[in-house]
Enzyme design. Structure first.
Site, PDB file in Angstrom:
ATOM      1  N   TYR A 298       0.804  -1.210   0.054  1.00 15.14           N
ATOM      2  CA  TYR A 298      -0.033  -0.018   0.123  1.00 15.14           C
ATOM      3  C   TYR A 298       0.857   1.358  -0.025  1.00 15.14           C
ATOM      4  O   TYR A 298       0.416   2.350  -0.507  1.00 15.14           O
ATOM      5  CB  TYR A 298      -0.905  -0.041   1.271  1.00 15.14           C
ATOM      6  CG  TYR A 298      -2.310  -0.762   1.091  1.00 15.14           C
ATOM      7  CD1 TYR A 298      -2.075  -2.051   0.960  1.00 15.14           C
ATOM      8  CD2 TYR A 298      -3.460   0.033   1.070  1.00 15.14           C
ATOM      9  CE1 TYR A 298      -3.438  -2.872   0.904  1.00 15.14           C
ATOM     10  CE2 TYR A 298      -4.638  -0.751   0.965  1.00 15.14           C
ATOM     11  CZ  TYR A 298      -4.649  -2.274   0.775  1.00 15.14           C
ATOM     12  OH  TYR A 298      -5.643  -2.856   0.755  1.00 15.14           O
TER      13      TYR A 298
ATOM     14  N   ASP B 134      -2.750 -18.473   1.392  1.00 13.79           N
ATOM     15  CA  ASP B 134      -3.568 -19.220   0.447  1.00 13.79           C
ATOM     16  C   ASP B 134      -4.342 -20.138   1.194  1.00 13.79           C
ATOM     17  O   ASP B 134      -5.441 -20.495   1.162  1.00 13.79           O
ATOM     18  CB  ASP B 134      -2.913 -20.044  -0.780  1.00 13.79           C
ATOM     19  CG  ASP B 134      -1.532 -20.537  -0.940  1.00 13.79           C
ATOM     20  OD1 ASP B 134      -1.073 -20.323   0.432  1.00 13.79           O
ATOM     21  OD2 ASP B 134      -1.041 -20.822  -1.723  1.00 13.79           O
TER      22      ASP B 134
ATOM     23  N   ASP C 240      -6.130  -7.030   4.145  1.00 14.21           N
ATOM     24  CA  ASP C 240      -7.278  -6.558   3.564  1.00 14.21           C
ATOM     25  C   ASP C 240      -8.075  -7.680   3.016  1.00 14.21           C
ATOM     26  O   ASP C 240      -9.140  -7.669   3.130  1.00 14.21           O
ATOM     27  CB  ASP C 240      -6.727  -5.859   2.492  1.00 14.21           C
ATOM     28  CG  ASP C 240      -7.649  -4.800   1.682  1.00 14.21           C
ATOM     29  OD1 ASP C 240      -8.802  -4.606   2.295  1.00 14.21           O
ATOM     30  OD2 ASP C 240      -7.873  -4.868   0.303  1.00 14.21           O
TER      31      ASP C 240
ATOM     32  N   LYS D 226       3.500 -15.360   2.803  1.00 16.33           N
ATOM     33  CA  LYS D 226       3.535 -16.372   1.797  1.00 16.33           C
ATOM     34  C   LYS D 226       5.085 -16.400   1.509  1.00 16.33           C
ATOM     35  O   LYS D 226       5.767 -16.055   0.771  1.00 16.33           O
ATOM     36  CB  LYS D 226       3.125 -15.249   0.528  1.00 16.33           C
ATOM     37  CG  LYS D 226       3.139 -16.002  -0.824  1.00 16.33           C
ATOM     38  CD  LYS D 226       2.095 -17.118  -0.986  1.00 16.33           C
ATOM     39  CE  LYS D 226       2.164 -17.814  -2.163  1.00 16.33           C
ATOM     40  NZ  LYS D 226       1.398 -19.122  -2.199  1.00 16.33           N
TER      41      LYS D 226
ATOM     42  N   ASP E 280     -11.904  -9.178   4.536  1.00 16.33           N
ATOM     43  CA  ASP E 280     -13.362  -9.332   3.868  1.00 16.33           C
ATOM     44  C   ASP E 280     -13.613 -10.548   3.869  1.00 16.33           C
ATOM     45  O   ASP E 280     -15.015 -10.918   4.277  1.00 16.33           O
ATOM     46  CB  ASP E 280     -12.951  -8.677   2.429  1.00 16.33           C
ATOM     47  CG  ASP E 280     -13.273  -7.478   2.372  1.00 16.33           C
ATOM     48  OD1 ASP E 280     -13.235  -6.618   3.412  1.00 16.33           O
ATOM     49  OD2 ASP E 280     -13.643  -6.790   1.160  1.00 16.33           O
TER      50      ASP E 280
HETATM   51  C1  IPM Z   1     -10.355  -1.357   3.699  1.00 17.56           C
HETATM   52  C2  IPM Z   1     -10.561  -0.684   2.394  1.00 17.56           C
HETATM   53  C3  IPM Z   1      -9.401   0.039   2.132  1.00 17.56           C
HETATM   54  C4  IPM Z   1      -8.086  -0.850   2.306  1.00 17.56           C
HETATM   55  C5  IPM Z   1      -9.407   0.846   0.756  1.00 17.56           C
HETATM   56  C6  IPM Z   1     -10.666   1.637   0.883  1.00 17.56           C
HETATM   57  C7  IPM Z   1      -8.282   1.588   0.496  1.00 17.56           C
HETATM   58  O1  IPM Z   1     -10.534  -1.864   1.631  1.00 17.56           O
HETATM   59  O2  IPM Z   1     -10.067  -0.725   4.730  1.00 17.56           O
HETATM   60  O3  IPM Z   1     -10.061  -2.435   4.088  1.00 17.56           O
HETATM   61  O4  IPM Z   1      -7.736  -1.453   1.148  1.00 17.56           O
HETATM   62  O5  IPM Z   1      -7.379  -0.802   3.113  1.00 17.56           O
HETATM   63 MG    MG Z   2     -10.748  -3.789   2.428  1.00 17.06          MG
END
Ligand code: IPM
Ligand code: MG
Length: 360
Positions: free
Chosen positions: A146, A227, A251, A195, A255
């Site tokens: 990032y 993975d 990240d 990884k 999710d």
């Molecule tokens: C999160 C989001 C952010 C990230 C984006 C919006 C830049 O997906 O907070 O997980 O990737 O960190």
């Molecule tokens: Mg995210």
């Protein structure tokens, strides 16, 4: 006590969910004798519309002068919103990355919990979800891909894009220490995800995590390739306590973990530096499609406010009051649209806020 809180309502459903969180915090303040001092700042699309940039210096200074930041969500529809016609460094997300860096918020805590009352929403087979799960994803937030150097060039008529993934040992050590500290307060297990079969940054990650582990003989450490971790999250999520990982992996895995709970509208998060200061926000996005319709679920933001009371202000009793109110509302059968199931009563964003406020 006086709590100085900077609020970032942001974009999409952000303003409505932050309004409900403030309502609940005000009820906490009234009951336990605290004073909440809120200052709002603009970030993301809301800031672009007013200032032409997703985050101003003044906004950062205001955030820095507070004890903690409570955020809703930022960003819009990436295919239709004019914000996404701007250069990448001027888009809403750039504001979020900039504030993380400016406030040195290197430790991102993302709990993924299967709520008993919402177990029906879990997309996993019953045999798997029956064991329940309660994990904390600790994501490094200010390093890695990032924030590495990036550029797009053209060589001999061929377009080429470069992103770099860099970690130094200090960046790894400080997030590892936070991870082990938090594991100590939980079930005392750290799964460090990397990884290391391919990446140098992961091989260094593994070494440094092992060094840190020596100071925590009471905490069990295991290493897992990313993975495999993605698979294990759907195969046997109950095995995880603390997942410790770098920015990009965190990240993606966070999710996945939130989806597995079936109720992303319930998940809070905290981003901390090495003081008590933190930025607290729901794990979900700005959901522009449902913004302004009073149907968003404010609970993730309200639970983020609870994390704020716990981690930045050491107000455990007050945080418990919020967490218990959430449990009580769910037990009473009230649901926003995203977590609605048969036999429950559907309520809007504001009503959910009211129901929680009454229970403080
Ligand atoms: C999160 C989001 C952010 C990230 C984006 C919006 C830049 O997906 O907070 O997980 O990737 O960190
Ligand atoms: Mg995210």
């Amino acid at each position: 006590m006086e709590l100085k809180i900077t609020c970032i309502p942001g974009d999409g459903i952000g303003p409505e969910i932050v309004a409900e969180a403030k309502k609940v915090l005000d009820a906490v303040a009234a009951k336990y004798g605290h004073v909440m001092r809120y200052t709002d700042i603009l970030m993301g699309g809301a800031s672009i519309d007013v200032h032409g940039v997703p985050l101003t210096e003044e906004a950062v200074e205001t955030a820095k002068s507070a004890d903690a930041v409570l955020m809703g969500s930022i960003g819009g529809d990436t295919t239709t919103s004019p914000w996404y016609k701007l250069p990448p460094n001027l888009r809403p997300e750039a504001g979020l990355l900039a504030i993380r860096k400016a406030l040195n918020l290197f430790a991102n805590l993302r709990p993924a919990v299967l709520y008993e009352e919402l177990a029906g929403a879990c997309p996993l087979k019953k045999e798997i979800s029956a064991a329940g799960f309660d994990m904390m994803i600790m994501r490094e937030l200010t390093g890695g891909l990032y924030f590495g150097e990036r550029k797009t060039v053209e060589e001999n008529g061929v377009r080429k894009a470069i992103d770099t993934l860099t970690y130094d040992e200090n960046e790894i050590r400080r997030i590892a220490i936070k991870g082990f500290d938090i594991a100590r307060k939980r079930r005392k297990k750290v799964t460090s995800v990397d990884k290391a079969n391919v990446l140098d940054s992961s091989r260094l990650w593994r070494k440094v995590v092992e060094e840190v582990a020596k100071d925590y003989p009471d905490v069990a450490l295991e290493h897992m390739l990313v993975d495999n971790c993605a698979m294990q999250l759907v195969k046997d999520p109950a095995q995880f306590d603390v997942i410790l990982t770098e920015n990009m992996f965190g990240d993606i895995l966070s999710d996945e973990a939130s989806m597995v709970t079936g109720s992303i509208g319930m998940l809070a998060s905290a981003s901390l530096n090495d003081t008590k200061f933190g930025l607290y926000e729901p794990s979900h996005g700005s959901a522009p499609d449902i913004a302004g319709k009073d149907i968003a679920n404010p609970i993730a933001t309200i639970l983020s406010a609870s994390m704020m009371l716990r981690y930045s202000f050491d107000l455990d009793q007050e945080a418990d009051a919020i967490d218990n109110a959430v449990k009580s509302v769910l037990q009473a059968g009230f649901r926003t649209a995203d977590i609605m199931s048969e036999g429950c009563q559907r309520v809007g964003c504001r009503q959910m806020g009211d129901l929680l406020t009454e229970r403080i």
